[in-house]
Design a protein around this motif. Sequence first.
Motif, PDB file in Angstrom:
ATOM      1  N   ASP A 119       0.704  -1.125  -0.019  1.00  0.00           N
ATOM      2  CA  ASP A 119       0.206   0.044  -0.025  1.00  0.00           C
ATOM      3  C   ASP A 119       0.835   1.437   0.069  1.00  0.00           C
ATOM      4  O   ASP A 119       0.411   2.425  -0.276  1.00  0.00           O
ATOM      5  N   GLY A 120       2.092   1.227   0.134  1.00  0.00           N
ATOM      6  CA  GLY A 120       2.840   2.426   0.515  1.00  0.00           C
ATOM      7  C   GLY A 120       3.683   2.859  -0.709  1.00  0.00           C
ATOM      8  O   GLY A 120       3.926   3.845  -1.005  1.00  0.00           O
ATOM      9  N   VAL A 121       3.981   1.741  -1.692  1.00  0.00           N
ATOM     10  CA  VAL A 121       4.622   2.166  -2.850  1.00  0.00           C
ATOM     11  C   VAL A 121       3.901   2.938  -3.750  1.00  0.00           C
ATOM     12  O   VAL A 121       2.624   2.791  -4.375  1.00  0.00           O
ATOM     13  N   LEU A 122       4.271   4.171  -4.187  1.00  0.00           N
ATOM     14  CA  LEU A 122       3.832   5.348  -4.934  1.00  0.00           C
ATOM     15  C   LEU A 122       2.348   5.624  -4.446  1.00  0.00           C
ATOM     16  O   LEU A 122       1.320   6.166  -5.096  1.00  0.00           O
ATOM     17  N   LYS A 123       2.080   5.506  -2.996  1.00  0.00           N
ATOM     18  CA  LYS A 123       0.855   5.644  -2.289  1.00  0.00           C
ATOM     19  C   LYS A 123       0.174   7.191  -2.871  1.00  0.00           C
ATOM     20  O   LYS A 123      -1.000   7.211  -3.006  1.00  0.00           O
ATOM     21  N   ASP A 124       1.289   8.333  -2.745  1.00  0.00           N
ATOM     22  CA  ASP A 124       0.505   9.486  -2.830  1.00  0.00           C
ATOM     23  C   ASP A 124       0.778  10.223  -4.232  1.00  0.00           C
ATOM     24  O   ASP A 124       0.800  11.388  -4.534  1.00  0.00           O
ATOM     25  N   ALA A 125       1.279   9.291  -5.283  1.00  0.00           N
ATOM     26  CA  ALA A 125       1.530   9.861  -6.569  1.00  0.00           C
ATOM     27  C   ALA A 125       0.393  10.387  -7.338  1.00  0.00           C
ATOM     28  O   ALA A 125      -0.399   9.510  -7.229  1.00  0.00           O
ATOM     29  N   THR A 126       0.620  11.428  -7.869  1.00  0.00           N
ATOM     30  CA  THR A 126      -0.551  11.961  -8.774  1.00  0.00           C
ATOM     31  C   THR A 126      -0.555  11.044 -10.146  1.00  0.00           C
ATOM     32  O   THR A 126       0.460  10.465 -10.385  1.00  0.00           O
ATOM     33  N   LYS A 127      -1.410  11.380 -10.987  1.00  0.00           N
ATOM     34  CA  LYS A 127      -1.415  10.879 -12.129  1.00  0.00           C
ATOM     35  C   LYS A 127      -0.095  11.007 -13.240  1.00  0.00           C
ATOM     36  O   LYS A 127       0.329  10.371 -13.766  1.00  0.00           O
ATOM     37  N   ASP A 128       0.221  12.222 -12.990  1.00  0.00           N
ATOM     38  CA  ASP A 128       1.268  12.796 -13.871  1.00  0.00           C
ATOM     39  C   ASP A 128       2.720  12.130 -13.335  1.00  0.00           C
ATOM     40  O   ASP A 128       3.585  11.777 -14.068  1.00  0.00           O
ATOM     41  N   GLU A 129       2.781  11.995 -11.961  1.00  0.00           N
ATOM     42  CA  GLU A 129       4.003  11.278 -11.404  1.00  0.00           C
ATOM     43  C   GLU A 129       3.839   9.694 -11.818  1.00  0.00           C
ATOM     44  O   GLU A 129       4.950   9.186 -12.232  1.00  0.00           O
ATOM     45  N   LEU A 130       2.548   9.006 -11.880  1.00  0.00           N
ATOM     46  CA  LEU A 130       2.619   7.888 -12.084  1.00  0.00           C
ATOM     47  C   LEU A 130       2.882   7.510 -13.765  1.00  0.00           C
ATOM     48  O   LEU A 130       3.314   6.848 -14.278  1.00  0.00           O
ATOM     49  N   VAL A 131       2.666   8.542 -14.599  1.00  0.00           N
ATOM     50  CA  VAL A 131       3.069   8.485 -16.200  1.00  0.00           C
ATOM     51  C   VAL A 131       4.440   8.630 -16.072  1.00  0.00           C
ATOM     52  O   VAL A 131       5.098   7.911 -16.827  1.00  0.00           O
ATOM     53  N   GLU A 132       5.374   9.484 -15.142  1.00  0.00           N
ATOM     54  CA  GLU A 132       6.880   9.417 -15.441  1.00  0.00           C
ATOM     55  C   GLU A 132       7.299   8.113 -14.877  1.00  0.00           C
ATOM     56  O   GLU A 132       8.269   7.791 -15.513  1.00  0.00           O
ATOM     57  N   VAL A 133       6.866   7.673 -13.843  1.00  0.00           N
ATOM     58  CA  VAL A 133       7.337   6.166 -13.703  1.00  0.00           C
ATOM     59  C   VAL A 133       6.828   5.193 -14.773  1.00  0.00           C
ATOM     60  O   VAL A 133       7.884   4.220 -15.214  1.00  0.00           O
ATOM     61  N   LEU A 134       5.786   5.306 -15.477  1.00  0.00           N
ATOM     62  CA  LEU A 134       5.470   4.487 -16.562  1.00  0.00           C
ATOM     63  C   LEU A 134       6.586   4.504 -17.713  1.00  0.00           C
ATOM     64  O   LEU A 134       7.056   3.637 -18.302  1.00  0.00           O
ATOM     65  N   VAL A 135       6.878   5.868 -17.996  1.00  0.00           N
ATOM     66  CA  VAL A 135       7.831   6.167 -19.079  1.00  0.00           C
ATOM     67  C   VAL A 135       9.161   5.627 -18.954  1.00  0.00           C
ATOM     68  O   VAL A 135       9.857   5.086 -19.597  1.00  0.00           O
ATOM     69  N   LYS A 136       9.562   5.714 -17.394  1.00  0.00           N
ATOM     70  CA  LYS A 136      10.891   5.176 -17.139  1.00  0.00           C
ATOM     71  C   LYS A 136      10.946   3.737 -17.351  1.00  0.00           C
ATOM     72  O   LYS A 136      12.003   3.036 -17.759  1.00  0.00           O
ATOM     73  N   GLN A 137       9.981   2.969 -16.856  1.00  0.00           N
ATOM     74  CA  GLN A 137       9.786   1.576 -16.787  1.00  0.00           C
ATOM     75  C   GLN A 137       9.884   1.019 -18.433  1.00  0.00           C
ATOM     76  O   GLN A 137      10.244   0.402 -18.465  1.00  0.00           O
ATOM     77  N   CYS A 138       9.179   1.813 -19.191  1.00  0.00           N
ATOM     78  CA  CYS A 138       9.178   1.309 -20.571  1.00  0.00           C
ATOM     79  C   CYS A 138      10.619   1.323 -21.103  1.00  0.00           C
ATOM     80  O   CYS A 138      10.504   0.365 -22.010  1.00  0.00           O
TER      81      CYS A 138
END
Length: 238
Positions: free
Chosen positions: A38-57
């Motif tokens: 529950d703690g991983v990326l818990k408070d991340a915004t959608k834009d921050e999640l997109v940044e994580v997705l881009v890096k993971q790609c």
Amino acid sequence: MTGTIQNRETFLANIAKQLGRSPKAELPRPTWQYQPQDGVLKDATKDELVEVLVKQCKNIHTDIVMTNTAKLPQDLQAVIDNYGGQSVITWQDKRFQDYGLSALMTTQWQQANIEHYEWNPQQPEENIRQAEKANIGITISEITLAESGTAVLFSSQERGRSVSFLPEKSIILIPKSTIVPRMTQAARWISEKVRNGENIASCINFITGPSNSADIEMILIVGVHGPIKATYIVIEDQ
């Protein structure tokens, strides 16, 4: 054909009696002191999640394109052109029309001599034949895991899983609103649908980029048993 269960309660009660247990023991759910899921990326915004997705790609050898509904036809066509065009197979999915892709998939592809086949639940054998020969398969993610770069596809009669498995290249449309931190949220989302009595896919595919394998001497090989290239197109839909 739907089967029926006969004498289930009697059968289970007899087993419980033989084991010296209560027929219906209610076990309390454990409460864990630490819940990192529950703690991983818990408070991340959608834009921050997109940044994580881009890096993971980058880690999963997947191209990613950022767009909006107005630019989607243009950006999708650019990816198709980069993949060599030729032939495309898609689901039979109303969302393609909602995203304004009808003209692209009919008039423009015909003019560009790009073959388009739409999955047809009435023609199972032809569906597989078309998926095998298609150069590109296009699908849509139901929920997307930023941490792992995973798209979750729900199969159905109109949405054959072969569309994402058999063509040489895969394009997955990812509505930005579907992006969540990780598997934890996806599992809960699916579980909630089940509890609410909603009909969900009998086959749910978690796809993380193009196919790959590192089973042989831990050497990563991409494109062993499915698409050799993959592109995610993230659509600003909020």
